[in-house]
Write an enzyme that holds these catalytic residues in place. Sequence first.
Site, PDB file in Angstrom:
ATOM      1  N   LYS A  59       0.838  -1.200   0.000  1.00  0.00           N
ATOM      2  CA  LYS A  59       0.000   0.000   0.000  1.00  0.00           C
ATOM      3  C   LYS A  59       0.877   1.256   0.000  1.00  0.00           C
ATOM      4  CE  LYS A  59      -3.811  -2.364   2.272  1.00  0.00           C
ATOM      5  NZ  LYS A  59      -4.534  -2.663   3.513  1.00  0.00           N
ATOM      6  N   GLN A 103      -4.342  -1.344   9.701  1.00  0.00           N
ATOM      7  CA  GLN A 103      -4.307  -2.652   9.053  1.00  0.00           C
ATOM      8  C   GLN A 103      -4.958  -3.701   9.955  1.00  0.00           C
ATOM      9  OE1 GLN A 103      -3.197  -3.280   5.870  1.00  0.00           O
ATOM     10  NE2 GLN A 103      -3.899  -5.388   6.163  1.00  0.00           N
ATOM     11  N   ASP A 126     -10.739   3.494   4.681  1.00  0.00           N
ATOM     12  CA  ASP A 126     -11.049   2.061   4.609  1.00  0.00           C
ATOM     13  C   ASP A 126     -12.559   1.826   4.665  1.00  0.00           C
ATOM     14  OD1 ASP A 126      -9.212   0.123   4.065  1.00  0.00           O
ATOM     15  OD2 ASP A 126      -8.507  -0.116   6.137  1.00  0.00           O
TER      16      ASP A 126
END
Length: 298
Positions: A59, A103, A126
């Site tokens: 990422k 994450q 997200d």
Amino acid sequence: MEKVMNSPLILDGKKISEKIRGELRSNISEASREAGREPGLAVILVGSDPASEIYVRNKIKACEKVGIRSFSYKLAEGIRTEEIIELISELNAKEEVDGILVQLPLPPHIDQKEVISAISPSKDVDGFHPENMGRLLGGIEEGFVPCTPLGIDILLGEYGIELKGMDVTVVGAGFIVGRPLSALLLRRNATVTVCHIHTKDLAKFTSQADMVISATGVPHLIKSDMVREGAVVIDVGISRIGGKIVGDVEFESVSKKASAITPVPGGVGPMTVTALLMNTFKAFRIRTGIQSTSTINP
Ligand code: NAD
């Protein structure tokens, strides 16, 4: 005469990602000049799970390539929930940070719900904050859609696959993929069936669907006798077997029946990262008031 086998359309997430990221790079460069700064994404990794480390590295690399500045925070496995929330509060207030990504999964002692809820919904690229999840479920266009469902939606759109009226069976009802994906498909006017570990007869639902999307993490769960001729098959699963990455779908046999199928790797995975870049640029644009010049907007 030998039967000529079907050769399905390969939904090439790598290729589509390259195209979109190329477009993003030039849009970001133009917008950064206008704003006087680059978009910024803060990435928080807790512990040292090898798969998570790879995802985070990918990422960050992808951010660099399109001109998004990344702020990386690697926190010790034993950190407390409150300490992560403290960092998130600082990042919520930080001007140069447009998006915050934690994450997942987090170590079991961390309260994941509390951590996600601490992210400002306007920086929640997200899309897991209850406010953004609620918007998605409520059919409200504003907000952020989680990256994997968004990436799948964009991939299907790029290949002109119209979801309206389609019978779609989603296999897996996880928080990250299955649930938000089902809500997004409903927003696209598909008829959605969601299966999970307690579904009594999985094949009954997959074999009658126009499209099967599997997101379970069970290698080769979807076999050719479970899909109908001409179905579109999207494989979200990522499992490692003997160092090799495999999906939920038995690609070899299923691809002989499918009209279109995603490979693993090179299908949904790159689209997920592309969707993250798009969401981060969207957060930046909203925060700086810069209009989009892109043809694809999440
Ligand atoms: P999860 O563990 O939260 O959810 C898994 C779901 O699958 C659950 O709803 C469970 O009930 C269901 N399930 C498990 N076994 C099943 C079975 N035998 N039959 C039917 N349903 C079954 O997982 P998740 O976070 O949603 O991730 C799912 C998979 O997708 C994983 O392999 C993950 O690595 C992968 N993933 C891929 C990407 C990508 O970019 N390609 C992104 C996120 C997750």
